[in-house]
Scaffold this motif. Structure first.
Motif, short mmCIF file in Angstrom:
data_model
loop_
_atom_site.label_atom_id
_atom_site.label_comp_id
_atom_site.label_asym_id
_atom_site.label_seq_id
_atom_site.Cartn_x
_atom_site.Cartn_y
_atom_site.Cartn_z
N LEU A 3 0.82 -1.20 0.00
CA LEU A 3 0.00 0.00 0.00
C LEU A 3 0.85 1.24 0.00
O LEU A 3 2.02 1.21 0.26
CB LEU A 3 -0.89 0.06 1.26
CG LEU A 3 -2.00 -0.96 1.37
CD1 LEU A 3 -2.73 -0.71 2.67
CD2 LEU A 3 -2.97 -0.82 0.22
N GLY A 4 0.18 2.35 -0.20
CA GLY A 4 0.80 3.64 0.03
C GLY A 4 0.37 4.20 1.36
O GLY A 4 -0.69 3.89 1.84
N SER A 5 1.16 5.10 1.91
CA SER A 5 0.77 5.79 3.13
C SER A 5 0.46 7.22 2.80
O SER A 5 0.82 7.73 1.76
CB SER A 5 1.88 5.75 4.18
OG SER A 5 2.91 6.60 3.82
N ILE A 68 -0.32 6.05 -6.07
CA ILE A 68 -0.64 4.71 -6.53
C ILE A 68 -0.82 3.78 -5.34
O ILE A 68 -0.19 3.96 -4.29
CB ILE A 68 0.46 4.18 -7.48
CG1 ILE A 68 0.05 2.87 -8.11
CG2 ILE A 68 1.79 4.05 -6.76
CD1 ILE A 68 0.96 2.46 -9.26
N ALA A 69 -1.70 2.80 -5.48
CA ALA A 69 -1.89 1.74 -4.49
C ALA A 69 -1.92 0.41 -5.22
O ALA A 69 -2.67 0.27 -6.20
CB ALA A 69 -3.19 1.95 -3.71
N VAL A 70 -1.12 -0.53 -4.77
CA VAL A 70 -1.01 -1.83 -5.44
C VAL A 70 -1.40 -2.92 -4.45
O VAL A 70 -0.82 -3.02 -3.37
CB VAL A 70 0.43 -2.06 -5.96
CG1 VAL A 70 0.52 -3.40 -6.68
CG2 VAL A 70 0.85 -0.93 -6.89
N GLU A 71 -2.36 -3.74 -4.84
CA GLU A 71 -2.79 -4.88 -4.04
C GLU A 71 -2.46 -6.16 -4.81
O GLU A 71 -1.76 -6.13 -5.82
CB GLU A 71 -4.30 -4.77 -3.76
CG GLU A 71 -4.67 -3.61 -2.84
CD GLU A 71 -4.39 -3.89 -1.38
OE1 GLU A 71 -3.95 -5.01 -1.06
OE2 GLU A 71 -4.61 -3.00 -0.55
N ALA A 72 -2.96 -7.28 -4.32
CA ALA A 72 -2.75 -8.55 -5.03
C ALA A 72 -3.37 -8.45 -6.42
O ALA A 72 -4.37 -7.75 -6.61
CB ALA A 72 -3.38 -9.69 -4.24
#
Length: 331
Positions: A3-5, A68-72
């Motif tokens: 994730l991003g913070s 940006i947010a990256v998940e599975a």
């Protein structure tokens, strides 16, 4: 999961690997009160080698991207200056941002839809913002924040995601640690600037303190740092990394008793991401990766790079002024 913070009026990114048995925990982290000592920081700069990073980057979307947010797989959310994008099993979709958005971060919620947190301009004044992607477009959703829905003390500082937990704070007010099993509330330090989640544990920067969230409150997660004006925090399985306003990278490795400090290997450093492994990526006018103690440069990637996230290895995503880029192993 990664994730991003979020921090007030900044664009940063933080990793949140999938839950595992071991949790990043420097010596005696759970036994100390949140009143840290002030040890010195040891410079340990490594030369930037001209050996190329073994990853190639391609442009996925055109535009000026900021977060940006990256998940599975297949889930990715990305934020440009005009739109928010979602990638799912059906491909890419986008929605236009409201015109009053000032500066926000993007996350993916547990419903696999983007959330936007930060600030927006209302009647000429800045107000904290919490927006959700709905079937009808981007809408305010402060009802998801419990008592913070009414907070007027500052911008939301948060890290959200599909896995447990999520954390939303307002400096000088409270932090809400949101778990599926229930919510917990912690006091938020007045100097809180960044939060992160790693291995199911919440972390925070408050001035030069690096803190860990526990049921009894905030405790030290490590020694006090010497950064001046932290601009980004990323916590991975094996290390915590802080980028400061003077362009220094501060690293606290698992088991270490003090932070190691080194000058940024690139100009204009503004984004940092600690992989689930020991590698660290840093972006600014260009891109570099630290692996096995040495920095390597990505000559073909230009900036400004505003945010970095990914899943590990070469599956690295970059939010840049020239578009949204994704890495893959070089052939």
């Amino acid at each position: 999961m990664v994730l991003g913070s979020c921090a007030p009026a900044t664009a940063t990114s933080v990793s949140k690997p999938a839950a595992a048995e071991s949790t990043f925990s420097p010596p005696e982290a759970r036994d100390k009160p949140a009143v840290p000592p002030a040890p010195s920081v040891t410079p340990s700069a490594q030369p930037l080698t001209r050996q190329a990073i073994s990853c190639a980057f391609e442009r996925v979307l055109e535009g000026d991207f900021r977060a940006i947010a990256v998940e599975a797989p297949p889930y990715v959310a990305a934020l440009s200056t005009e739109r928010v994008y979602l990638h799912d099993a059906r491909g890419w979709h986008n929605e236009r941002l409201p015109g009053d958005i000032a500066q926000v971060q993007v996350f993916l919620g547990r419903d696999f839809r983007p959330r936007l947190l930060g600030t927006r301009a209302l009647n000429g004044n800045l107000d904290n913002a919490y927006l959700r992607w709905t079937e009808g477009g981007i809408r305010a959703a402060r009802d998801e924040l419990g008592r913070l829905a009414r907070s007027t003390k500052g911008a939301f500082i948060a890290v959200l995601g599909i896995e447990d937990p999520e954390m939303v704070c307002v400096a000088g007010d409270v932090c809400i640690l949101k778990r599926l099993s229930g919510w917990a509330t912690l006091p938020a330090p007045n100097d809180l600037t960044h939060v992160a989640i790693s291995e199911g544990v919440g972390y925070a920067l408050a001035g030069q303190r690096f803190l860990q969230a526990e049921a009894r409150g905030w405790v030290e997660a490590g020694p006090q740092g010497t950064w001046e004006g932290a601009t980004a925090l990323s916590v991975g399985k094996q290390q915590a990394v802080v980028l400061d306003a003077k362009g220094y990278v501060h690293t606290l490795s698992e088991g270490a008793e003090q932070w190691q400090s080194e000058p940024s290997p690139i100009i204009g450093a503004s984004a940092i991401w600690a992989e689930p492994s020991e590698a660290v990526w840093i972006g600014g006018k260009t891109l570099a990766q630290r692996a096995h103690g040495a920095w390597r440069h990505a000559d073909a990637v230009g900036g400004p790079i505003h945010a970095i996230s990914g899943r590990g290895g070469c599956d690295v995503w970059l939010a840049t002024a020239q578009g949204l880029l994704r890495g893959a192993p070089s052939e």
